[in-house]
Scaffold this motif. Structure first.
Motif, mmCIF file in Angstrom:
data_model
loop_
_atom_site.group_PDB
_atom_site.id
_atom_site.type_symbol
_atom_site.label_atom_id
_atom_site.label_comp_id
_atom_site.label_asym_id
_atom_site.label_seq_id
_atom_site.Cartn_x
_atom_site.Cartn_y
_atom_site.Cartn_z
ATOM 1 N N PRO A 197 0.908 -1.423 0.146
ATOM 2 C CA PRO A 197 -0.087 -0.208 0.169
ATOM 3 C C PRO A 197 0.959 1.471 0.604
ATOM 4 O O PRO A 197 0.553 2.322 -0.390
ATOM 5 C CB PRO A 197 -1.231 0.234 0.886
ATOM 6 C CG PRO A 197 -0.751 -1.788 1.577
ATOM 7 C CD PRO A 197 0.473 -1.889 1.014
ATOM 8 N N ALA A 198 2.252 1.415 0.737
ATOM 9 C CA ALA A 198 2.731 2.772 0.484
ATOM 10 C C ALA A 198 3.728 2.504 -0.645
ATOM 11 O O ALA A 198 3.419 3.630 -0.930
ATOM 12 C CB ALA A 198 3.814 2.558 2.099
ATOM 13 N N LEU A 199 3.720 1.488 -1.230
ATOM 14 C CA LEU A 199 4.843 1.439 -2.372
ATOM 15 C C LEU A 199 3.480 2.230 -3.533
ATOM 16 O O LEU A 199 3.707 3.419 -4.414
ATOM 17 C CB LEU A 199 4.408 0.198 -3.246
ATOM 18 C CG LEU A 199 6.285 -0.073 -2.240
ATOM 19 C CD1 LEU A 199 6.310 -1.645 -3.289
ATOM 20 C CD2 LEU A 199 7.365 0.773 -3.018
ATOM 21 N N GLU A 200 2.566 1.884 -3.177
ATOM 22 C CA GLU A 200 0.993 2.120 -4.780
ATOM 23 C C GLU A 200 0.633 3.771 -4.149
ATOM 24 O O GLU A 200 1.106 4.588 -4.979
ATOM 25 C CB GLU A 200 0.059 1.437 -4.511
ATOM 26 C CG GLU A 200 0.173 -0.486 -4.468
ATOM 27 C CD GLU A 200 -0.928 -0.836 -5.260
ATOM 28 O OE1 GLU A 200 -0.604 -1.914 -5.946
ATOM 29 O OE2 GLU A 200 -2.195 -1.017 -4.669
ATOM 30 N N LYS A 201 0.394 3.777 -2.798
ATOM 31 C CA LYS A 201 0.551 5.526 -2.858
ATOM 32 C C LYS A 201 1.731 6.351 -3.362
ATOM 33 O O LYS A 201 1.654 8.126 -3.787
ATOM 34 C CB LYS A 201 0.159 5.543 -1.169
ATOM 35 C CG LYS A 201 0.025 7.125 -0.361
ATOM 36 C CD LYS A 201 -0.387 6.797 0.560
ATOM 37 C CE LYS A 201 -0.888 8.383 0.945
ATOM 38 N NZ LYS A 201 -1.104 8.405 2.706
ATOM 39 N N ASP A 202 2.878 5.789 -3.100
ATOM 40 C CA ASP A 202 3.784 7.218 -3.057
ATOM 41 C C ASP A 202 4.036 7.258 -4.574
ATOM 42 O O ASP A 202 4.452 8.160 -5.536
ATOM 43 C CB ASP A 202 5.226 5.937 -2.674
ATOM 44 C CG ASP A 202 6.813 7.091 -2.677
ATOM 45 O OD1 ASP A 202 6.892 8.231 -2.084
ATOM 46 O OD2 ASP A 202 7.024 7.215 -4.100
ATOM 47 N N LEU A 203 3.702 5.925 -5.545
ATOM 48 C CA LEU A 203 4.213 5.908 -7.268
ATOM 49 C C LEU A 203 3.038 6.551 -8.045
ATOM 50 O O LEU A 203 2.514 6.646 -8.787
ATOM 51 C CB LEU A 203 4.412 4.681 -7.437
ATOM 52 C CG LEU A 203 5.859 4.259 -7.023
ATOM 53 C CD1 LEU A 203 6.210 2.255 -7.190
ATOM 54 C CD2 LEU A 203 6.808 4.702 -7.065
ATOM 55 N N GLY A 204 1.811 6.004 -6.999
ATOM 56 C CA GLY A 204 0.372 6.228 -8.012
ATOM 57 C C GLY A 204 -0.316 5.287 -8.929
ATOM 58 O O GLY A 204 -0.912 6.233 -9.662
ATOM 59 N N LYS A 205 -0.081 4.366 -8.391
ATOM 60 C CA LYS A 205 -0.365 3.142 -9.815
ATOM 61 C C LYS A 205 -0.096 2.368 -8.774
ATOM 62 O O LYS A 205 1.151 1.547 -8.226
ATOM 63 C CB LYS A 205 0.690 3.234 -11.289
ATOM 64 C CG LYS A 205 1.759 3.480 -10.639
ATOM 65 C CD LYS A 205 3.375 3.770 -11.949
ATOM 66 C CE LYS A 205 3.445 5.124 -12.770
ATOM 67 N NZ LYS A 205 4.101 5.514 -13.499
ATOM 68 N N PRO A 206 -0.345 0.778 -9.563
ATOM 69 C CA PRO A 206 -0.389 -0.547 -9.290
ATOM 70 C C PRO A 206 1.049 -0.967 -9.238
ATOM 71 O O PRO A 206 1.884 -0.823 -10.172
ATOM 72 C CB PRO A 206 -0.745 -1.060 -10.694
ATOM 73 C CG PRO A 206 -1.688 -0.032 -10.619
ATOM 74 C CD PRO A 206 -1.343 0.988 -11.123
ATOM 75 N N VAL A 207 1.843 -1.865 -8.085
ATOM 76 C CA VAL A 207 2.737 -2.441 -7.494
ATOM 77 C C VAL A 207 2.897 -3.997 -7.641
ATOM 78 O O VAL A 207 1.569 -3.984 -7.136
ATOM 79 C CB VAL A 207 3.408 -1.625 -6.498
ATOM 80 C CG1 VAL A 207 4.653 -2.115 -6.287
ATOM 81 C CG2 VAL A 207 4.061 -0.489 -6.859
ATOM 82 N N LEU A 208 3.520 -5.191 -8.263
ATOM 83 C CA LEU A 208 3.231 -5.753 -8.712
ATOM 84 C C LEU A 208 4.511 -6.772 -7.880
ATOM 85 O O LEU A 208 5.896 -5.781 -8.112
ATOM 86 C CB LEU A 208 3.472 -6.271 -9.688
ATOM 87 C CG LEU A 208 2.404 -6.491 -10.648
ATOM 88 C CD1 LEU A 208 1.551 -6.632 -12.063
ATOM 89 C CD2 LEU A 208 0.285 -6.782 -9.809
ATOM 90 N N THR A 209 4.457 -7.012 -6.560
ATOM 91 C CA THR A 209 5.509 -7.624 -6.511
ATOM 92 C C THR A 209 5.688 -8.967 -6.134
ATOM 93 O O THR A 209 5.181 -9.954 -6.026
ATOM 94 C CB THR A 209 5.854 -7.177 -4.778
ATOM 95 O OG1 THR A 209 5.142 -7.974 -3.946
ATOM 96 C CG2 THR A 209 5.552 -5.458 -4.872
ATOM 97 N N ALA A 210 7.247 -10.283 -6.296
ATOM 98 C CA ALA A 210 7.308 -11.159 -6.319
ATOM 99 C C ALA A 210 6.271 -11.991 -5.787
ATOM 100 O O ALA A 210 5.415 -12.896 -6.115
ATOM 101 C CB ALA A 210 8.110 -11.412 -6.081
#
Length: 243
Positions: A197-210
Motif C-alpha cells: 500500500p505504501a508503494l502504490e500510494k507513493d508511486l500513484g500506480k499499481p505495484v506488483l511484487t514477487a
C-alpha cells in the motif's frame, strides 16, 4: 479451505507467506516448502541450476501430503532464466511430478499484468543488469512492454533480503517512469508484503511484487477470488483472468 503449495528456494523472505496468509483473511492456507538454494548468486548459471527438476522434485511429496491443490515455483529468476519456452517446460515437469496444477512466479507476473489491464511497465530489479534483461525478454514474450527500469546489481539474494521499506521504495522510485502503468519488483527475496500500500500510494500506480504475485498466481490456478486491499490493486479487482 483452499490449500496452496509453494516451493521456495532457501531462507530469505519466506516469512512473507504467513504474513500474506493473514492479510488474505479467508479460508486459505499457504503451505511453503523450502528447496535447496545451492550457491546464493544472481548469476545465470546458478539460477538455472536453482530451478532444476531434481531440486523442485525434492519438495513435491511434502506438498502432496499437505493437501495442496496447486503449486507455484516461488522464484522468478529461477524460472525466466530458462526463457519463455524453457520456463513452460519447467512448469509442465513440475505439474507432472506434483500431480496438480503448477506455475511459477515469472508467469504470475505476466498473468497479473493482464489482470490489472496494463501493458507498459517499469521493472525495479535487485538483479545484475544481464539477469534483469532476461526478465524483460520474458515479459516481452508474454506481451508486456517494459518502458522503464533499474537494476541494483545485488550479488546475492541474502543481500536483497536485508532491505526494508526505505530501500524498496527507493528502488521502485528509481525504476518508475511516467509511461509505466505499473511497477514490477521481481525478486522473491524482497520482503514486500507489508509495504505494497505504501508503494502504490507513493508511486500513484499499481505495484506488483514477487511474493504477492506468487500467491495470486496460486489462487488463479484454483479459481479463487479474494478481495484483500492491503495486498494492493491486484487483490481489489473482481475476476481472476483464466489464461
Amino acid at each position: 479451505m483452499t490449500a496452496l503449495g509453494f516451493l521456495y528456494p532457501g531462507h530469505c523472505a519466506e516469512d512473507d507467506y504467513p504474513r500474506i496468509e493473514q492479510l488474505l483473511g479467508s479460508d486459505i492456507r499457504l503451505d511453503l516448502v523450502r528447496t535447496d538454494a545451492g550457491e546464493d548468486a544472481h548469476r545465470v548459471d546458478t539460477l538455472r541450476e536453482l530451478g532444476s527438476p531434481e531440486r523442485l522434485a525434492q519438495g513435491v511429496e511434502e506438498l502432496r501430503l499437505s493437501g495442496a491443490e496447486a503449486v507455484v515455483w516461488a522464484c522468478t529468476s529461477g524460472s525466466f532464466v530458462h526463457g519463455w519456452e524453457g520456463a513452460h517446460e519447467q512448469v509442465r515437469a513440475l505439474a507432472r511430478a506434483a500431480g496438480m496444477p503448477a506455475s511459477a512466479t515469472s508467469f504470475g507476473f505476466v498473468h497479473a499484468v493482464r489482470e490489472i489491464e496494463v501493458r507498459r511497465v517499469a521493472v525495479a530489479a535487485t538483479y545484475p543488469a544481464d539477469v534483469t534483461g532476461l526478465f524483460v525478454d520474458f515479459l516481452r514474450a508474454g506481451g508486456v512492454e517494459t518502458v522503464g527500469g533499474h537494476s541494483v546489481g545485488a550479488v546475492t539474494a541474502a543481500e536483497a533480503a536485508r532491505w526494508g521499506e526505505p530501500e524498496i521504495l527507493a528502488l521502485a522510485r528509481e525504476a518508475d517512469v511516467p509511461d509505466a502503468e505499473a511497477v514490477l519488483l521481481p525478486d522473491t527475496a524482497l520482503r514486500t508484503a507489508s509495504h505494497i500500500p505504501a508503494l502504490e500510494k507513493d508511486l500513484g500506480k499499481p505495484v506488483l511484487t514477487a511474493n504477492q504475485v506468487t500467491v495470486w498466481e496460486a489462487l488463479r490456478l484454483t479459481d479463487r477470488r479474494v478481495n484483500a486491499p492491503s495486498l494492493g490493486a491486484l487483490f481489489t479487482r473482481e475476476p481472476i483472468v483464466q489464461v
